[in-house]
Design a protein around this motif. Structure first.
Motif, PDB file in Angstrom:
ATOM      1  N   LYS A  99       7.572 -16.251   0.766  1.00 43.14           N
ATOM      2  CA  LYS A  99       8.768 -17.051   1.015  1.00 43.14           C
ATOM      3  C   LYS A  99       8.969 -17.326   2.510  1.00 43.14           C
ATOM      4  CE  LYS A  99      13.712 -17.043   0.075  1.00 43.14           C
ATOM      5  NZ  LYS A  99      14.826 -16.282  -0.502  1.00 43.14           N
ATOM      6  N   ASN A 100       8.799 -16.308   3.350  1.00 44.84           N
ATOM      7  CA  ASN A 100       9.015 -16.485   4.797  1.00 44.84           C
ATOM      8  C   ASN A 100       8.002 -17.456   5.406  1.00 44.84           C
ATOM      9  OD1 ASN A 100      11.215 -14.785   4.903  1.00 44.84           O
ATOM     10  ND2 ASN A 100       9.980 -12.969   5.339  1.00 44.84           N
ATOM     11  N   THR A 101       6.756 -17.395   4.941  1.00 44.06           N
ATOM     12  CA  THR A 101       5.742 -18.309   5.449  1.00 44.06           C
ATOM     13  C   THR A 101       6.089 -19.750   5.097  1.00 44.06           C
ATOM     14  OG1 THR A 101       4.093 -16.570   5.163  1.00 44.06           O
ATOM     15  CG2 THR A 101       3.269 -18.802   5.481  1.00 44.06           C
ATOM     16  N   LEU A 102       6.545 -19.964   3.884  1.00 42.90           N
ATOM     17  CA  LEU A 102       6.933 -21.321   3.468  1.00 42.90           C
ATOM     18  C   LEU A 102       8.144 -21.816   4.253  1.00 42.90           C
ATOM     19  CD1 LEU A 102       6.432 -21.077  -0.388  1.00 42.90           C
ATOM     20  CD2 LEU A 102       5.010 -22.287   1.255  1.00 42.90           C
ATOM     21  N   ILE A 103       9.119 -20.941   4.495  1.00 48.96           N
ATOM     22  CA  ILE A 103      10.303 -21.340   5.265  1.00 48.96           C
ATOM     23  C   ILE A 103       9.907 -21.699   6.695  1.00 48.96           C
ATOM     24  CG2 ILE A 103      12.451 -20.474   6.276  1.00 48.96           C
ATOM     25  CD1 ILE A 103      12.886 -18.942   3.642  1.00 48.96           C
ATOM     26  N   ASN A 104       9.063 -20.865   7.304  1.00 48.05           N
ATOM     27  CA  ASN A 104       8.611 -21.166   8.669  1.00 48.05           C
ATOM     28  C   ASN A 104       7.817 -22.468   8.711  1.00 48.05           C
ATOM     29  OD1 ASN A 104       9.786 -18.901   9.733  1.00 48.05           O
ATOM     30  ND2 ASN A 104       7.934 -17.654   9.652  1.00 48.05           N
ATOM     31  N   GLY A 105       6.934 -22.677   7.748  1.00 49.58           N
ATOM     32  CA  GLY A 105       6.166 -23.924   7.688  1.00 49.58           C
ATOM     33  C   GLY A 105       7.066 -25.132   7.521  1.00 49.58           C
ATOM     34  N   ALA A 107      10.201 -25.339   8.481  1.00 50.74           N
ATOM     35  CA  ALA A 107      10.934 -25.539   9.739  1.00 50.74           C
ATOM     36  C   ALA A 107      10.060 -26.255  10.761  1.00 50.74           C
ATOM     37  CB  ALA A 107      11.405 -24.194  10.293  1.00 50.74           C
ATOM     38  N   TYR A 108       8.790 -25.857  10.848  1.00 50.56           N
ATOM     39  CA  TYR A 108       7.880 -26.542  11.775  1.00 50.56           C
ATOM     40  C   TYR A 108       7.674 -27.998  11.368  1.00 50.56           C
ATOM     41  CZ  TYR A 108       6.637 -22.146  14.035  1.00 50.56           C
ATOM     42  OH  TYR A 108       6.667 -20.979  14.738  1.00 50.56           O
ATOM     43  N   LEU A 109       7.596 -28.240  10.080  1.00 50.81           N
ATOM     44  CA  LEU A 109       7.418 -29.609   9.593  1.00 50.81           C
ATOM     45  C   LEU A 109       8.626 -30.481   9.961  1.00 50.81           C
ATOM     46  CD1 LEU A 109       5.578 -31.502   7.967  1.00 50.81           C
ATOM     47  CD2 LEU A 109       6.838 -30.798   5.935  1.00 50.81           C
ATOM     48  N   GLN A 111      10.722 -29.972  12.463  1.00 48.86           N
ATOM     49  CA  GLN A 111      10.701 -30.176  13.914  1.00 48.86           C
ATOM     50  C   GLN A 111       9.684 -31.242  14.308  1.00 48.86           C
ATOM     51  OE1 GLN A 111       9.943 -26.401  15.748  1.00 48.86           O
ATOM     52  NE2 GLN A 111      11.871 -25.509  15.078  1.00 48.86           N
ATOM     53  N   PHE A 112       8.519 -31.180  13.706  1.00 45.01           N
ATOM     54  CA  PHE A 112       7.479 -32.173  14.005  1.00 45.01           C
ATOM     55  C   PHE A 112       7.942 -33.576  13.613  1.00 45.01           C
ATOM     56  CE2 PHE A 112       3.726 -34.639  12.743  1.00 45.01           C
ATOM     57  CZ  PHE A 112       3.043 -34.625  13.939  1.00 45.01           C
ATOM     58  N   ALA A 113       8.530 -33.707  12.419  1.00 48.47           N
ATOM     59  CA  ALA A 113       9.005 -35.018  11.970  1.00 48.47           C
ATOM     60  C   ALA A 113      10.113 -35.537  12.892  1.00 48.47           C
ATOM     61  CB  ALA A 113       9.500 -34.927  10.534  1.00 48.47           C
ATOM     62  N   GLY A 114      10.999 -34.657  13.333  1.00 51.61           N
ATOM     63  CA  GLY A 114      12.077 -35.073  14.233  1.00 51.61           C
ATOM     64  C   GLY A 114      11.555 -35.535  15.580  1.00 51.61           C
ATOM     65  N   LEU A 115      10.592 -34.795  16.139  1.00 49.67           N
ATOM     66  CA  LEU A 115      10.016 -35.210  17.419  1.00 49.67           C
ATOM     67  C   LEU A 115       9.237 -36.513  17.281  1.00 49.67           C
ATOM     68  CD1 LEU A 115       8.872 -31.774  18.851  1.00 49.67           C
ATOM     69  CD2 LEU A 115      10.737 -33.222  19.660  1.00 49.67           C
ATOM     70  N   PHE A 116       8.557 -36.691  16.150  1.00 49.68           N
ATOM     71  CA  PHE A 116       7.842 -37.943  15.926  1.00 49.68           C
ATOM     72  C   PHE A 116       8.823 -39.110  15.863  1.00 49.68           C
ATOM     73  CE2 PHE A 116       6.105 -41.193  13.106  1.00 49.68           C
ATOM     74  CZ  PHE A 116       4.914 -41.466  13.750  1.00 49.68           C
ATOM     75  N   ALA A 117       9.927 -38.931  15.125  1.00 49.08           N
ATOM     76  CA  ALA A 117      10.934 -39.995  15.015  1.00 49.08           C
ATOM     77  C   ALA A 117      11.564 -40.291  16.373  1.00 49.08           C
ATOM     78  CB  ALA A 117      12.008 -39.593  14.004  1.00 49.08           C
ATOM     79  N   LEU A 118      11.816 -39.256  17.166  1.00 45.08           N
ATOM     80  CA  LEU A 118      12.370 -39.458  18.506  1.00 45.08           C
ATOM     81  C   LEU A 118      11.401 -40.248  19.372  1.00 45.08           C
ATOM     82  CD1 LEU A 118      14.611 -38.827  20.558  1.00 45.08           C
ATOM     83  CD2 LEU A 118      13.351 -36.741  21.111  1.00 45.08           C
ATOM     84  N   GLY A 119      10.125 -39.912  19.316  1.00 45.71           N
ATOM     85  CA  GLY A 119       9.127 -40.653  20.083  1.00 45.71           C
ATOM     86  C   GLY A 119       9.036 -42.104  19.656  1.00 45.71           C
ATOM     87  N   GLU A 120       9.136 -42.340  18.353  1.00 46.05           N
ATOM     88  CA  GLU A 120       9.122 -43.722  17.860  1.00 46.05           C
ATOM     89  C   GLU A 120      10.330 -44.497  18.387  1.00 46.05           C
ATOM     90  OE1 GLU A 120       7.208 -45.696  15.483  1.00 46.05           O
ATOM     91  OE2 GLU A 120       5.720 -44.303  16.249  1.00 46.05           O
ATOM     92  N   ALA A 121      11.510 -43.884  18.355  1.00 45.91           N
ATOM     93  CA  ALA A 121      12.720 -44.570  18.827  1.00 45.91           C
ATOM     94  C   ALA A 121      12.630 -44.861  20.318  1.00 45.91           C
ATOM     95  CB  ALA A 121      13.952 -43.726  18.524  1.00 45.91           C
ATOM     96  N   ILE A 122      12.083 -43.927  21.083  1.00 41.92           N
ATOM     97  CA  ILE A 122      11.926 -44.151  22.524  1.00 41.92           C
ATOM     98  C   ILE A 122      10.922 -45.274  22.766  1.00 41.92           C
ATOM     99  CG2 ILE A 122      11.036 -43.130  24.654  1.00 41.92           C
ATOM    100  CD1 ILE A 122      12.267 -40.478  23.695  1.00 41.92           C
ATOM    101  N   GLY A 123       9.836 -45.274  22.009  1.00 40.73           N
ATOM    102  CA  GLY A 123       8.821 -46.318  22.178  1.00 40.73           C
ATOM    103  C   GLY A 123       9.334 -47.701  21.823  1.00 40.73           C
ATOM    104  N   ARG A 124      10.169 -47.774  20.776  1.00 40.35           N
ATOM    105  CA  ARG A 124      10.721 -49.070  20.367  1.00 40.35           C
ATOM    106  C   ARG A 124      11.881 -49.505  21.246  1.00 40.35           C
ATOM    107  NH1 ARG A 124      10.947 -46.680  14.981  1.00 40.35           N
ATOM    108  NH2 ARG A 124      13.126 -46.404  15.447  1.00 40.35           N
ATOM    109  N   ARG A 125      12.512 -48.539  21.910  1.00 43.39           N
ATOM    110  CA  ARG A 125      13.737 -48.765  22.691  1.00 43.39           C
ATOM    111  C   ARG A 125      14.881 -49.235  21.802  1.00 43.39           C
ATOM    112  NH1 ARG A 125       9.873 -50.899  26.604  1.00 43.39           N
ATOM    113  NH2 ARG A 125       9.744 -49.421  28.307  1.00 43.39           N
ATOM    114  N   LYS A 126      14.820 -48.839  20.538  1.00 43.80           N
ATOM    115  CA  LYS A 126      15.875 -49.131  19.575  1.00 43.80           C
ATOM    116  C   LYS A 126      15.929 -47.969  18.601  1.00 43.80           C
ATOM    117  CE  LYS A 126      16.508 -53.189  17.822  1.00 43.80           C
ATOM    118  NZ  LYS A 126      16.277 -54.398  17.049  1.00 43.80           N
ATOM    119  N   LEU A 127      17.115 -47.674  18.068  1.00 42.94           N
ATOM    120  CA  LEU A 127      17.209 -46.597  17.088  1.00 42.94           C
ATOM    121  C   LEU A 127      16.753 -47.046  15.708  1.00 42.94           C
ATOM    122  CD1 LEU A 127      20.556 -44.806  17.974  1.00 42.94           C
ATOM    123  CD2 LEU A 127      18.239 -44.005  18.323  1.00 42.94           C
ATOM    124  N   ILE A 128      17.079 -48.270  15.347  1.00 41.44           N
ATOM    125  CA  ILE A 128      16.751 -48.752  14.011  1.00 41.44           C
ATOM    126  C   ILE A 128      15.965 -50.049  14.138  1.00 41.44           C
ATOM    127  CG2 ILE A 128      17.694 -49.594  11.829  1.00 41.44           C
ATOM    128  CD1 ILE A 128      20.159 -47.846  12.419  1.00 41.44           C
TER     129      ILE A 128
END
Length: 137
Positions: A99-105, A107-109, A111-128
């Motif tokens: 259970k702990n391994t799945l929860i940690n995985g 959480a990392y997933l 975080q990765f998706a959030g950072l990817f979305a943030l990078g996309e928004a910065i690259g586009r210079r638009k939120l949507i």
């Protein structure tokens, strides 16, 4: 005629004022960029020297060719083995995941998706959505 000369000289003063303001703004930006560049170079050199000291103190060395070949050979043989026996892979995987391994995985997933979305928004210079580069009529 006198008015015409006065208007020309006033326009020249306005243009000189605008040009001098532009020159000041550009020189300020150049000074800021130069300072930022100097700080970047300084901290890069400091980090490099620190890494060099750690490398020497810990007696680190890159892996030998034989070690690299051994690791990749092991990975390859395990990959072929589990590719031929997928149920065995699922059984090993289900035993090693708790259970702990799945929860940690998860959480990392997230975080990765959030950072990817943030990078996309910065690259586009638009939120949507993406910016439109077509001319609007």
């Amino acid at each position: 005629m006198f008015r015409h000369v006065v208007r020309k000289s006033m326009a020249g003063v306005r243009n000189q004022s605008t040009v001098s303001k532009a020159k000041d703004a550009v020189s300020d930006k150049v000074e800021q960029l130069t300072g930022l560049f100097n700080k970047t170079v300084y901290w890069t050199k400091v980090t490099g020297e620190l890494a060099k000291q750690v490398y020497l103190k810990e007696k680190l060395s890159p892996p030998s060719v034989a070690e690299i070949q051994s690791v990749y050979q092991t990975l390859y043989t395990q990959g072929v083995h589990y590719a031929q026996r997928p149920l065995e892979f699922v059984n090993v995987l289900s035993k090693s995941l708790d259970k702990n391994t799945l929860i940690n995985g998860g959480a990392y997933l997230v975080q990765f998706a959030g950072l990817f979305a943030l990078g996309e928004a910065i690259g586009r210079r638009k939120l949507i959505g993406y910016p439109s580069f077509q001319s609007h009529h």
